[in-house]
Write a protein that holds these residues in place. Structure first.
Motif, PDB file in Angstrom:
ATOM      1  N   PRO B  26       0.817  -1.222   0.000  1.00 50.23           N
ATOM      2  CA  PRO B  26       0.000   0.000   0.000  1.00 50.23           C
ATOM      3  C   PRO B  26       0.848   1.268   0.000  1.00 50.23           C
ATOM      4  O   PRO B  26       0.398   2.306  -0.491  1.00 50.23           O
ATOM      5  CB  PRO B  26      -0.835  -0.132   1.285  1.00 50.23           C
ATOM      6  N   PHE B  27       2.063   1.179   0.534  1.00 52.97           N
ATOM      7  CA  PHE B  27       2.932   2.349   0.580  1.00 52.97           C
ATOM      8  C   PHE B  27       3.418   2.735  -0.823  1.00 52.97           C
ATOM      9  O   PHE B  27       3.552   3.907  -1.147  1.00 52.97           O
ATOM     10  CB  PHE B  27       4.120   2.085   1.504  1.00 52.97           C
ATOM     11  N   GLY B  33       0.244   6.635  -6.918  1.00 54.92           N
ATOM     12  CA  GLY B  33      -1.103   7.117  -7.234  1.00 54.92           C
ATOM     13  C   GLY B  33      -1.961   6.085  -7.930  1.00 54.92           C
ATOM     14  O   GLY B  33      -3.017   6.420  -8.497  1.00 54.92           O
ATOM     15  N   ARG B  34      -1.541   4.871  -7.900  1.00 58.40           N
ATOM     16  CA  ARG B  34      -2.316   3.747  -8.475  1.00 58.40           C
ATOM     17  C   ARG B  34      -1.767   2.453  -7.884  1.00 58.40           C
ATOM     18  O   ARG B  34      -0.744   2.471  -7.206  1.00 58.40           O
ATOM     19  CB  ARG B  34      -2.196   3.718 -10.008  1.00 58.40           C
ATOM     20  N   ALA B 289       7.420   3.764 -12.522  1.00 61.32           N
ATOM     21  CA  ALA B 289       6.052   3.689 -11.985  1.00 61.32           C
ATOM     22  C   ALA B 289       5.860   4.670 -10.835  1.00 61.32           C
ATOM     23  O   ALA B 289       4.804   5.286 -10.699  1.00 61.32           O
ATOM     24  CB  ALA B 289       5.752   2.261 -11.520  1.00 61.32           C
ATOM     25  N   LEU B 290       6.904   4.823 -10.015  1.00 65.89           N
ATOM     26  CA  LEU B 290       6.780   5.677  -8.826  1.00 65.89           C
ATOM     27  C   LEU B 290       6.964   7.156  -9.140  1.00 65.89           C
ATOM     28  O   LEU B 290       6.309   8.011  -8.547  1.00 65.89           O
ATOM     29  CB  LEU B 290       7.823   5.259  -7.775  1.00 65.89           C
ATOM     30  N   PHE B 291       7.875   7.461 -10.083  1.00 67.40           N
ATOM     31  CA  PHE B 291       8.295   8.858 -10.261  1.00 67.40           C
ATOM     32  C   PHE B 291       7.944   9.464 -11.625  1.00 67.40           C
ATOM     33  O   PHE B 291       8.357  10.580 -11.928  1.00 67.40           O
ATOM     34  CB  PHE B 291       9.811   8.969 -10.013  1.00 67.40           C
ATOM     35  N   GLY B 298      -4.121   4.653 -16.288  1.00 69.23           N
ATOM     36  CA  GLY B 298      -4.794   3.486 -15.720  1.00 69.23           C
ATOM     37  C   GLY B 298      -4.678   3.432 -14.208  1.00 69.23           C
ATOM     38  O   GLY B 298      -3.859   4.105 -13.588  1.00 69.23           O
ATOM     39  N   SER B 299      -5.519   2.583 -13.610  1.00 69.22           N
ATOM     40  CA  SER B 299      -5.564   2.470 -12.153  1.00 69.22           C
ATOM     41  C   SER B 299      -4.567   1.449 -11.614  1.00 69.22           C
ATOM     42  O   SER B 299      -4.377   1.333 -10.411  1.00 69.22           O
ATOM     43  CB  SER B 299      -6.973   2.075 -11.718  1.00 69.22           C
TER      44      SER B 299
END
Lengths: 322, 322
Positions: B26-27, B33-34, B289-291, B298-299
């Motif tokens: 979850p972190f 943001g997804r 994906a993070l930055f 997409g979600s």
């Protein structure tokens, strides 16, 4: 407490807990002098096996009782496991933690949606705080190890080990568990008694905090003289539980102990050879397999890496052993 | 090169390669943001996905040819993958490595039973060395990426991603791959085209070594200006291959690039949140994906962590970003 409870817990956690892999490395086999199989529970949700017990306990509660919320005492891994399990069930969790617990574990527990209540280990009575909050709010206490549905949840690891051992043709091996209060150890022991009775569970502990090893040796429940002063904080408890001790006494082989330095070296080797992150208390079983090989029998050994919630500074100490 | 070759490779590697888990935290979801799904190929044998391609290629050779041995050029991960695959097949491997490759990778390759031949990148021609040894001994060259059975082996990751995406209800997502010569990227792209056509493959590369991103953008095969000077050494190649480039051109979405610092931060977060060890080149997809979240749609996003063969000193740099 019986195998049917573990099988029922396995059904409840399926699709919620991760089925963690059993990892190997020829480099570890060479050090240990036998094949080493590593059950990587650090890859479990919240970074430790404790999520299984937490989820098992939450999911076993009647819905009405669960909706009022739960409470737990924990220095960290049980806290995170219960917090996430509560969140997944759409209910609330209060976690009572010592104020000197690792900051990472406190932060994570809060981020997982729990209300964290800190207490001073030296001056405050956590049971008194817990009793008061439980009474005020109608919370259900989820004990960290001496609770049947928690033991059942941890025992699901034993079911997976039994399945994987069969798939890999492992018939005769010690299964070394990282042991604190004995929830993981007794749960796995019960599962293997039913599903893989030729595998022997043996608890591993830090030197100087080997209450379970001494208990097994003497046949009487022993206590630890101290409760702090070792980097393997995650698995240090006063003594085994009223439920876990008789199970361990009946089913476990002799305990193994390792030094802090050996736990750090095992963490370093898990980094180098398995690409996983172990915390000190989560590395004692691997350390025993690698550095106590003359106390182990058989051509295979299975170990748990029970958790990976470690601060970068401590992990750097482990890297420095390489 | 087609999906049937990937399916056949999956059958050959079953029970030999590890089916690596798809991890979440979850972190990480919060940062990205997804929902972020991490295919942890660092947990593969030899610590990188390259074992799949190596095993696929070795297992596809006629037995008589395989028995004469194989040869490979590699700065590390392909070397280890081919070395272990050769050992598992009971044959020999010669690995030609640059003398300045990370010592850990050289040591591991030797420990896995291969004969390592070092050459000087500045003064020696590795192809000439390879041709001579192959001719003398009848060795079969296993190319690192531009080889159908190697691409087929890496493509098995795509089959697993397709299965797991279906199980988790992920219908529409970018699949970000760590991309060097394109073996992993093109293999996954072919697998997903057949098994999960709503998932889009997008290669991730280090800034300044983004030949594939530039190639995709321009529609023409581009080269990297430099071949060293970046910590993501494992995924730096002169240009994509004759086989991999047309597949990527046909199937991949726009490339993503990340800085060295972002790769290190992704390594740190993989340590903290997933309890796995990523090497710099293996962390670029997670870093993207993070930055680079505003470049992703997409979600859900799925990323590969392609390898975890990193020296303790470099890993300490990643821990220092936390």
């Amino acid at each position: 407490m019986n195998i049917e409870m573990i099988r029922a817990a396995a059904q409840r956690i399926e699709g919620h807990a991760r089925r963690t892999p059993l990892l190997t490395s020829p480099f570890l086999d060479e050090i240990a002098g036998r094949r080493v199989w590593v059950k990587a529970e650090c890859l479990q949700h919240t970074g430790s096996f404790k999520f299984r017990g937490g989820y098992s306990a939450l999911s076993a509660l009647p819905a009405e009782q669960r909706a009022k919320g739960v409470i737990a005492f924990s220095s960290g891994n049980h806290a995170q496991g219960v917090a996430l399990a509560a969140k997944m069930h759409g209910t609330s969790a209060v976690i009572i933690m010592p104020a000197d617990a690792p900051q990472l574990k406190i932060d994570n527990t809060r981020s997982l949606g729990a209300e964290v209540v800190l207490y001073d280990r030296a001056t405050e009575d956590r049971d008194e705080i817990g009793d008061r909050l439980s009474a005020e709010r109608g919370l259900t206490l989820i004990k960290p190890f001496d609770e049947p549905q928690v033991i059942a949840g941890q025992g699901t690891i034993g079911l997976e080990i039994a399945q994987d051992a069969k798939a890999h043709g492992i018939k005769d091996a010690d299964v070394i568990t990282c042991c604190g209060g004995g929830g993981l150890t007794s749960g796995i022991a019960l599962a293997l008694e039913a599903e893989a009775p030729t595998l022997r569970v043996r608890p591993a502990e830090p030197e100087g905090f080997d209450d379970v090893a001494r208990s097994l040796h003497s046949g009487e429940l022993k206590r630890n003289a101290a409760l702090s002063g070792n980097i393997c904080d995650a698995i240090i408890t006063p003594q085994a539980g009223d439920l876990t001790w008789p199970i361990m006494q009946r089913l476990c082989g002799a305990g193994l102990t390792v030094s802090e330095d050996e736990a750090l070296r095992a963490m370093g080797l898990a980094f180098l050879r398995l690409k996983i992150v172990a915390e000190p208390g989560g590395a004692v079983a691997l350390a025993a397999a690698l550095f106590r090989k003359d106390q182990i029998e058989g051509s295979d050994v299975i170990v748990t890496i029970s958790g990976g919630n470690v601060d970068p500074a401590m992990f750097t100490r482990a890297l420095d052993t390489l």
